[in-house]
Design a protein around this motif. Structure first.
Motif: not given
Length: 270
Positions: A228-232, A252-258
């Protein structure tokens, strides 16, 4: 590399040192920029807590005294510091000697700049971490054998960092980092009750998230939730954000981390 023991430059370690025989001590690794330890208060707090748990009597003023000596050799003291607190010399056996601990400061010169996020491929390691003695949970002791073995597996996969679980099936951290996870649009960092290290950068990120009104729960994360990981991302004192672009075979989604990196201004540390 230069080394100081109790603020005196030295190039050899005693064969009787309990750090060598038993891993009897704790440590912290920090960036130093223009003679100033980044996140200094958090590093000192971690060392103080480690000393309390391990019954070490250490004069942490030796750290600053060592830096002052470095400033006599370098116009700007930039690079990495590894600060080791050792119980010092002792005879054979586990009984604690009645003496003050030694404060070792290792300096690795290197040009430093503002922090940047990194993007990496990663995966979940097959070998699991054990459970710690409750008295030792969270401290960064000199016994790093689990990390040595885990790093071997990560290196074999070509992963600069990897996700570590424990024998109970919970997600814990990275090999040499803590981690933050986005699940159902909520940031989570694993609760470290039975193992893991209470990292300096983890504490700083949690504090900044609170200041910015960003919710982040500390809770147990079961292995079954990995799907279920979206971002890490991984973080430690030398790197505030290693963004995982691919975990095993899944993107995984990178934008949320940025966006989080920019909002928390993780390029700047004090």
């Amino acid at each position: 590399m230069q080394c100081f023991k109790n603020a005196e430059e030295i190039s050899a370690v005693s064969v009787l040192d309990r750090a060598f025989h038993y891993g009897d001590g704790c440590f912290s690794t920090a960036r130093i920029r223009n003679g100033q330890i980044e996140l200094e208060a958090l590093h000192l707090l971690r060392l103080q807590r480690g000393c309390e748990r391990l019954y070490l009597n250490a004069n942490l003023a030796f750290i600053q005294q060592s830096i002052q000596q470095l400033q006599q050799h370098y116009p700007q003291v930039n690079g990495t510091l590894k600060i080791i607190i050792s119980r010092g010399d002792g005879q054979r056996g586990y009984s604690l000697p009645a003496q003050d601990a030694d404060v070792w400061v290792f300096f690795y010169p290197k040009a430093v700049d503002d922090f940047h996020y990194e993007k990496i491929a990663s995966g979940v390691l097959k070998q699991a971490m054990g459970l710690s003695m409750p008295h030792l949970v969270g401290i960064k002791s000199l016994n790093r054998l689990e990390q040595v073995i885990l790093k071997k597996e990560a290196d074999a996969q070509g992963w600069p960092e990897a996700l570590v679980t424990d024998v109970q099936g919970s997600v814990v951290e990275g090999v040499s980092s803590n981690c933050f996870i986005l699940i159902n649009n909520e940031w989570i960092t694993p609760e470290l009750r039975y193992n893991g290290v209470h990292g300096v950068m983890r504490a700083e990120i949690l504090a900044r998230m609170q200041q910015h009104g960003i919710s982040c729960r500390q809770r147990y994360v079961d292995m079954e939730e990995i799907a279920q990981f979206q971002s890490l991302f991984f973080c430690n004192a030398l790197s505030p954000m290693k963004i995982v672009i691919q975990l095993d075979a899944r993107l995984l989604d990178v934008q949320a981390c940025i966006e989080l990196f920019n909002r928390l201004q993780l390029n700047q540390m004090h």
